[in-house]
Scaffold this motif. Structure first.
Motif, PDB file in Angstrom:
ATOM      1  N   LYS B  43     -28.507  -8.901 -10.888  1.00 20.32           N
ATOM      2  CA  LYS B  43     -27.958  -9.841 -11.868  1.00 20.32           C
ATOM      3  C   LYS B  43     -28.986 -10.158 -12.939  1.00 20.32           C
ATOM      4  O   LYS B  43     -30.146 -10.445 -12.619  1.00 20.32           O
ATOM      5  N   HIS B  44     -28.560 -10.067 -14.202  1.00 17.61           N
ATOM      6  CA  HIS B  44     -29.426 -10.426 -15.318  1.00 17.61           C
ATOM      7  C   HIS B  44     -29.206 -11.896 -15.650  1.00 17.61           C
ATOM      8  O   HIS B  44     -28.133 -12.273 -16.149  1.00 17.61           O
ATOM      9  N   LEU B  45     -30.221 -12.711 -15.324  1.00 19.76           N
ATOM     10  CA  LEU B  45     -30.191 -14.155 -15.602  1.00 19.76           C
ATOM     11  C   LEU B  45     -29.033 -14.855 -14.891  1.00 19.76           C
ATOM     12  O   LEU B  45     -28.756 -16.018 -15.162  1.00 19.76           O
ATOM     13  N   GLY B 170     -42.381  -6.770  -1.127  1.00 21.60           N
ATOM     14  CA  GLY B 170     -43.606  -7.070  -1.874  1.00 21.60           C
ATOM     15  C   GLY B 170     -43.445  -6.973  -3.379  1.00 21.60           C
ATOM     16  O   GLY B 170     -44.429  -6.862  -4.107  1.00 21.60           O
ATOM     17  N   ILE B 171     -42.192  -6.993  -3.865  1.00 21.99           N
ATOM     18  CA  ILE B 171     -41.964  -6.963  -5.311  1.00 21.99           C
ATOM     19  C   ILE B 171     -41.746  -8.421  -5.736  1.00 21.99           C
ATOM     20  O   ILE B 171     -40.679  -8.988  -5.524  1.00 21.99           O
ATOM     21  N   ASN B 172     -42.804  -9.006  -6.298  1.00 15.88           N
ATOM     22  CA  ASN B 172     -42.800 -10.455  -6.488  1.00 15.88           C
ATOM     23  C   ASN B 172     -42.651 -10.900  -7.936  1.00 15.88           C
ATOM     24  O   ASN B 172     -42.736 -12.086  -8.221  1.00 15.88           O
ATOM     25  N   ARG B 173     -42.460  -9.946  -8.833  1.00 20.69           N
ATOM     26  CA  ARG B 173     -42.238 -10.310 -10.233  1.00 20.69           C
ATOM     27  C   ARG B 173     -41.029 -11.248 -10.317  1.00 20.69           C
ATOM     28  O   ARG B 173     -39.951 -10.945  -9.774  1.00 20.69           O
ATOM     29  N   ASP B 174     -41.193 -12.390 -10.989  1.00 17.65           N
ATOM     30  CA  ASP B 174     -40.113 -13.369 -11.056  1.00 17.65           C
ATOM     31  C   ASP B 174     -39.113 -12.988 -12.136  1.00 17.65           C
ATOM     32  O   ASP B 174     -39.392 -13.059 -13.328  1.00 17.65           O
ATOM     33  N   LEU B 175     -37.943 -12.562 -11.712  1.00 16.99           N
ATOM     34  CA  LEU B 175     -36.883 -12.178 -12.654  1.00 16.99           C
ATOM     35  C   LEU B 175     -35.806 -13.258 -12.706  1.00 16.99           C
ATOM     36  O   LEU B 175     -34.732 -13.045 -13.272  1.00 16.99           O
ATOM     37  N   GLY B 176     -36.100 -14.405 -12.092  1.00 15.08           N
ATOM     38  CA  GLY B 176     -35.163 -15.517 -12.122  1.00 15.08           C
ATOM     39  C   GLY B 176     -34.454 -15.700 -10.792  1.00 15.08           C
ATOM     40  O   GLY B 176     -34.392 -14.776  -9.969  1.00 15.08           O
ATOM     41  N   PRO B 177     -33.886 -16.887 -10.570  1.00 14.59           N
ATOM     42  CA  PRO B 177     -33.286 -17.200  -9.266  1.00 14.59           C
ATOM     43  C   PRO B 177     -32.076 -16.332  -8.915  1.00 14.59           C
ATOM     44  O   PRO B 177     -31.796 -16.120  -7.739  1.00 14.59           O
ATOM     45  N   ALA B 178     -31.383 -15.803  -9.905  1.00 14.36           N
ATOM     46  CA  ALA B 178     -30.190 -14.992  -9.615  1.00 14.36           C
ATOM     47  C   ALA B 178     -30.555 -13.537  -9.336  1.00 14.36           C
ATOM     48  O   ALA B 178     -29.697 -12.732  -8.988  1.00 14.36           O
TER      49      ALA B 178
END
Lengths: 190, 193
Positions: B43-45, B170-178
């Motif tokens: 999901k994007h955003l 281990g992929i921790n880049r924050d792309l948002g809560p969704a």
């Protein structure tokens, strides 16, 4: 008036640089350093940063303008007399030749690699929304390789700029020659 | 005589049991002619689904429709082949803060158990290694069809979906809560060997 005449002399002479060359030099110097700082900063931006989209847009746009400027500058350089570097030692002349032409080669590769990052998938680059630079070469995965080259060359450019700056300061303060002065205020008119 | 019969029955049942898995056929996933795909969506955003795929992968499976629980599947993905139809995004997906494809050029899945759930449905459990981290995942699989193809071969095809939590790998880049999880879909058609 003589001072103003020297400032506004358009073409380069064997004594110094005309207004066109000096504008190219200082505007591109400012843009290149600003682009380095902007590039380093923008790749570390959080996804939710308000600049996440606008910073790369500015970086891409300025990069394309720099690419055109570099080509026009090279043509201008080739069409003008080269100001004399006879006051430099033979070793300094060689080093100066390498650094100056190194700038052209490295900047061209730097700008082209940046262009390829954005256009490898076929998308054009919009320059500030004024016009589009189309993609001319597409290859899946090229964007990552171009990105690697772009990063290395950005550091090489800044290293060249550091050598160039230290040399200019050396000529100005130690040799007390006109090297730095003539890039600032132009050639004598008589 | 009774003893002999019992012994015969026992040896026959052993023979049957050992013969059963041998009837499972081996298949190679038809990546050559691209009758297979590994796609994902995230999901994007929280506003829309962004889809992508891995263009290069390979795999094999064994399948016997009489004994589906004996099936096995193994898939290897070239992580750098990630393609979301946007070169700059693909470059970022390959970078160190996401898939890190220089450090982890392949992702693998190997099944450990298959449990049939009604006709043409199964849960496939196995180990997924992604971003250098191995976790057990379960894929909801369905058989689409199978049989003789028009060119002298025999094919079977399946689809499978699973959901992964990026942080588990281990992929921790924050792309948002969704965008903490990603849906993975495997569409595979195998050619019987």
């Amino acid at each position: 008036m003589r001072w103003l005449g020297a400032m506004m002399l358009v073409r380069d002479t064997s004594e110094g640089y005309g207004i066109i060359s000096r504008l190219f030099h200082w505007l591109m110097a400012i843009a290149i350093i600003a682009m380095f700082v902007l590039g380093l900063w923008m790749v570390g931006l959080d996804y939710y940063s308000p600049y996440y989209n606008s910073a790369p847009n500015i970086h891409r746009s300025v990069g394309m303008l720099l690419l055109f400027a570099l080509i026009v500058r090279w043509v201008w350089r080739a069409a003008n007399v080269k100001p004399s570097d006879a006051d430099l030692s033979p070793l300094e002349q060689k080093a100066s030749f390498v650094v100056h032409w190194g700038f052209y080669v490295v900047l061209l590769a730097l700008l082209v690699s940046g262009y390829l990052i954005s256009t490898a998938g076929g998308e054009p680059i919009s320059v500030f929304g004024w016009f589009n630079v189309p993609s001319i070469f597409q290859m899946h995965g090229l964007e990552s390789r171009a990105g690697y080259v772009h990063k290395i060359l950005a550091y090489v450019t800044i290293a060249l700029a550091a050598v160039h700056t230290l040399a200019a300061l050396k000529h100005h303060y130690i040799d007390k020659s006109a090297t730095l002065r003539r890039m600032w205020s132009g050639p004598p008119t008589e | 005589m009774k003893l002999k019969l019992a012994a015969l029955a026992a040896s026959m049942s052993v023979a049957l049991l050992t013969a059963l898995p041998a009837t499972a056929a081996d298949y190679v996933i038809d990546t050559k002619n691209a009758h297979a795909s590994i796609t994902f969506r995230i999901k994007h955003l929280g506003f829309s689904w962004l889809t992508g795929r891995f263009d290069r992968f390979s795999g094999t499976f064994s399948f016997d429709d009489k004994n589906p629980d004996a099936s096995k599947v193994k898939v290897e993905i070239d992580t750098a082949s990630v393609d979301t139809n946007h070169a700059e995004r693909d470059k970022h997906l390959r970078a160190a803060d996401l898939l890190d494809t220089d450090g982890f050029p392949s992702a693998t899945f190997e099944s450990t158990s298959v449990k049939a759930e009604g006709p043409d449905k199964a849960k496939i459990t196995g180990k997924l290694t992604l971003h250098g981290i191995t976790k057990e995942i379960t894929i909801d699989a369905a058989r689409i069809g199978g049989g003789k193809d028009p060119w002298g071969g025999y094919r079977d095809g399946f689809t499978g979906t699973t959901e992964l939590t990026l942080a588990d790998f281990g992929i921790n880049r924050d792309l948002g809560p969704a965008a903490k999880t990603i849906e993975l879909t495997l569409n595979i058609e195998g050619i019987r060997q």
